[in-house]
Write a protein that holds these residues in place. Structure first.
Motif, mmCIF file in Angstrom:
data_model
loop_
_atom_site.group_PDB
_atom_site.id
_atom_site.type_symbol
_atom_site.label_atom_id
_atom_site.label_comp_id
_atom_site.label_asym_id
_atom_site.label_seq_id
_atom_site.Cartn_x
_atom_site.Cartn_y
_atom_site.Cartn_z
ATOM 1 N N MET B 1 -3.304 -1.041 3.163
ATOM 2 C CA MET B 1 -3.190 0.365 3.573
ATOM 3 C C MET B 1 -3.562 1.260 2.395
ATOM 4 O O MET B 1 -3.098 1.046 1.282
ATOM 5 C CB MET B 1 -1.730 0.614 3.971
ATOM 6 C CG MET B 1 -1.444 2.019 4.437
ATOM 7 S SD MET B 1 -1.572 2.142 6.224
ATOM 8 C CE MET B 1 -1.245 3.871 6.448
ATOM 9 N N TYR B 3 -3.907 5.166 0.693
ATOM 10 C CA TYR B 3 -3.366 6.522 0.730
ATOM 11 C C TYR B 3 -4.173 7.421 -0.204
ATOM 12 O O TYR B 3 -4.612 6.984 -1.273
ATOM 13 C CB TYR B 3 -1.902 6.527 0.256
ATOM 14 C CG TYR B 3 -0.962 5.780 1.161
ATOM 15 C CD1 TYR B 3 -0.270 6.438 2.171
ATOM 16 C CD2 TYR B 3 -0.756 4.409 1.002
ATOM 17 C CE1 TYR B 3 0.606 5.750 3.007
ATOM 18 C CE2 TYR B 3 0.110 3.717 1.833
ATOM 19 C CZ TYR B 3 0.797 4.392 2.834
ATOM 20 O OH TYR B 3 1.659 3.715 3.651
ATOM 21 N N ALA B 81 1.343 -1.215 0.060
ATOM 22 C CA ALA B 81 1.774 -1.947 1.252
ATOM 23 C C ALA B 81 2.375 -1.013 2.292
ATOM 24 O O ALA B 81 2.200 -1.207 3.490
ATOM 25 C CB ALA B 81 2.789 -3.018 0.874
ATOM 26 N N ASP B 82 3.103 0.005 1.842
ATOM 27 C CA ASP B 82 3.727 0.921 2.781
ATOM 28 C C ASP B 82 4.040 2.234 2.071
ATOM 29 O O ASP B 82 3.766 2.382 0.883
ATOM 30 C CB ASP B 82 4.999 0.317 3.399
ATOM 31 C CG ASP B 82 6.009 -0.115 2.341
ATOM 32 O OD1 ASP B 82 6.268 0.676 1.417
ATOM 33 O OD2 ASP B 82 6.524 -1.241 2.436
ATOM 34 N N LEU B 83 4.631 3.175 2.811
ATOM 35 C CA LEU B 83 4.858 4.509 2.257
ATOM 36 C C LEU B 83 5.841 4.484 1.083
ATOM 37 O O LEU B 83 5.722 5.282 0.159
ATOM 38 C CB LEU B 83 5.358 5.473 3.346
ATOM 39 C CG LEU B 83 5.422 6.940 2.906
ATOM 40 C CD1 LEU B 83 4.041 7.505 2.604
ATOM 41 C CD2 LEU B 83 6.117 7.810 3.943
ATOM 42 N N VAL B 85 6.117 2.292 -1.266
ATOM 43 C CA VAL B 85 5.347 1.952 -2.469
ATOM 44 C C VAL B 85 4.470 3.145 -2.865
ATOM 45 O O VAL B 85 4.403 3.539 -4.029
ATOM 46 C CB VAL B 85 4.485 0.695 -2.216
ATOM 47 C CG1 VAL B 85 3.644 0.364 -3.442
ATOM 48 C CG2 VAL B 85 5.358 -0.492 -1.822
ATOM 49 N N PRO B 105 -1.848 9.196 4.440
ATOM 50 C CA PRO B 105 -2.422 7.887 4.750
ATOM 51 C C PRO B 105 -3.852 8.040 5.265
ATOM 52 O O PRO B 105 -4.160 9.016 5.951
ATOM 53 C CB PRO B 105 -1.521 7.375 5.863
ATOM 54 C CG PRO B 105 -1.000 8.610 6.537
ATOM 55 C CD PRO B 105 -0.903 9.660 5.470
#
Lengths: 410, 107
Positions: B1, B3, B81-83, B85, B105
């Motif tokens: 993912m 950002y 990996a996700d928000l 992080v 994102p």
């Protein structure tokens, strides 16, 4: 089983199983929207079927299975329309599946996701009440006096952000846990306070539905995190406050101050449970956080048989401890109320007057000053302070109380 | 993912040497931990030109498309990996460049 018993069984299942079903489905399908919709459909099916078929022996398992089926149906329907949805179903959780026994953790994941710091506070409140509490959108809209469409959009936008920005579905790391737990507790306390001191000219002064919901959710968090002192503290604080609910507003709808309340009308069972939690935290011997200290203050108040038996030096000592943790002007103001009992209104007034710059827009500042000035016989100044407090107060019972006090001045 | 971490400047101007050194150190961390995709500094939007070629011919307009005190002064594109992080990295990025940042994102 008659219809009434079936209806009660459904209500009970809704209370006990809603969050579990939503949490399990979110984990499985990686999508809050699918989980919410399927859970709602499963409960609707129960309402339809249980009166005829009878309540299943394990309602939770029945609801989860039914909801799973509904979710799969929806995904199949959507997959026919294209593969775009498949992309959306990418799990935002990279960890391997937990063993079956860890099912309670799923509800904890759900709570932490709904109370994520990247969401606005009002959004966290709405999302928690919907996903964890199982309240409907119209119910939440009514609770916070906003239009249903507005509340619906708020929740829809939150679910979309969680998915698009990939807010993770997990319990935070040990390092982040204290801050994130306090974020969850802030949401629960906000729901409780909105019920306890409801604002708005046309609302009931105390909204039992909201205080009860806040307590129910806090009990759930306590069951999931039994070791956390602040969770226990918040639950104790809510119970000791809720115990005084009926004594706090007179039949004519006026706020009754603590010293004038009929202590016999307090809920003894809630007080006993609150005291037990406070004692448990004292025995733990850990440095207490703010909710534990607030609970302890309420324990002192609820231990006194009569208002005059209150151990004010203990209350002031607890406030001193609280001020060290959080020197906000509101805490200093509340401490001053206890100081007035211990050292007299003159000393307290000097403390309160120093807060003017920061609290001039807060009704309780003026109400406290008004009361201290009244006790010191300074009627004219007291009247002016009551006027300001009445103008700023948003709670109908409080306004009625302040108005009576003002009109009783010499 | 991935950002986009946008750096928002409200008129403080270019990065100071200390800020530059901190940004370099942060970039090193991004590379070492596998979060680095791309980054760049933009400075003030004054030299911008807006182009609109939706019609018959391209129209050029001198200046940024939106006038505001706050502007995009640079950005990072990070892999996370996700928000959680991404937010942790963005918080460190904000500290290093000494400016507000915004996390969005990619689709």
């Amino acid at each position: 089983m008659n219809r009434l018993e079936v209806r009660e069984a459904i209500t009970q299942a809704h209370h006990e199983e809603w969050a579990r079903v939503v949490a399990a489905l979110t984990r499985r399908f990686g999508d809050l929207d699918i989980a919410e919709e399927a859970a709602a459909e499963a409960f609707a099916t129960a309402v339809e079927r249980w009166p005829a078929d009878g309540v299943p022996p394990n309602p939770g398992a029945w609801l989860t299975t039914t909801a799973n089926r509904k979710a799969i149906d929806r995904i199949r329907r959507e997959n026919k329309r294209g593969d775009k949805q498949k992309e959306a179903q990418t799990l935002y959780d990279d960890e391997p599946p937990e063993p079956l026994g860890a099912i309670d953790d799923e509800r904890l994941r759900l709570i932490f996701t709904c109370c994520h710091p990247a969401l606005a506070t009002e959004t966290r409140v709405a999302l928690t009440l919907r996903m964890v509490g199982g309240l409907t959108v119209p119910e939440i809209a009514r609770a916070f006096l906003v239009q249903e469409t507005t509340m619906g959009q708020r929740i829809t936008r939150a679910k979309a952000k969680i998915k698009a920005a990939r807010i993770p579905y997990r319990v935070p790391s040990t390092e982040d846990l204290p801050a994130r737990v306090s974020g969850v507790l802030a949401v629960l306390f906000l729901v409780f306070n909105e019920g306890y001191l409801a604002t708005g000219p046309d609302t009931d002064p105390v909204r039992h539905d909201l205080t009860a919901e806040a307590i129910r959710l806090t009990r759930l968090v306590r069951a999931l995190m039994p070791e956390d002192g602040e969770v226990a503290g918040l639950l104790a604080l809510m119970l000791l406050t809720e115990a005084r609910r009926t004594a706090r507003v007179s039949p004519s709808g006026e706020l009754v101050s603590l010293d004038e309340q009929d202590r016999g009308a307090w809920d003894a069972a809630l007080i006993a449970e609150g005291h037990r939690l406070v004692r448990e935290r004292l025995a733990a011997g850990e440095a207490p956080g703010r909710y534990q200290i607030l609970a302890a203050i309420n324990a002192v108040h609820t231990s006194a048989r009569e208002a005059r038996d209150t151990d004010w030096s203990q209350v002031v000592a607890l406030y001193d401890q609280l001020v060290r943790l959080d020197p906000s002007p509101i805490i200093v103001l509340n401490r001053a109320v206890a100081v007035a009992e211990l050292d007299g209104p003159e000393v307290a007034l000097a403390v309160v007057d120093r807060l003017e710059d920061r609290l001039a827009g807060y009704h309780a500042y003026h109400a406290t000053r008004a009361d201290l000035l009244r006790r010191l016989g300074r009627s004219q100044k007291s009247r002016a302070a009551y006027d300001q407090a009445i103008e700023l107060a948003g709670n109908t019972a409080e306004t009625a109380y302040l108005t009576r006090r003002r009109d009783q001045l010499a | 993912m991935q950002y986009l971490v946008s750096v928002i400047d409200d008129g403080t101007g270019l990065a100071t040497p200390t800020e530059e050194a901190d940004i370099d150190a942060f970039n090193d961390r991004l590379r070492a931990e596998g979060h680095w995709v791309f980054a760049g500094g933009l400075g003030s939007p004054d030299p911008a030109t807006v182009i609109d070629n939706r019609g018959d011919e391209a129209v050029f307009t001198d200046g940024p498309f939106v006038e505001s005190k706050e502007y995009l002064a640079g950005f990072w594109i990070i892999e996370a990996a996700d928000l959680d992080v991404a937010l942790e990295l963005a918080a460190e990025g904000s500290k290093s460049c000494n400016r507000k940042v915004e996390v969005r994102p990619f689709l």
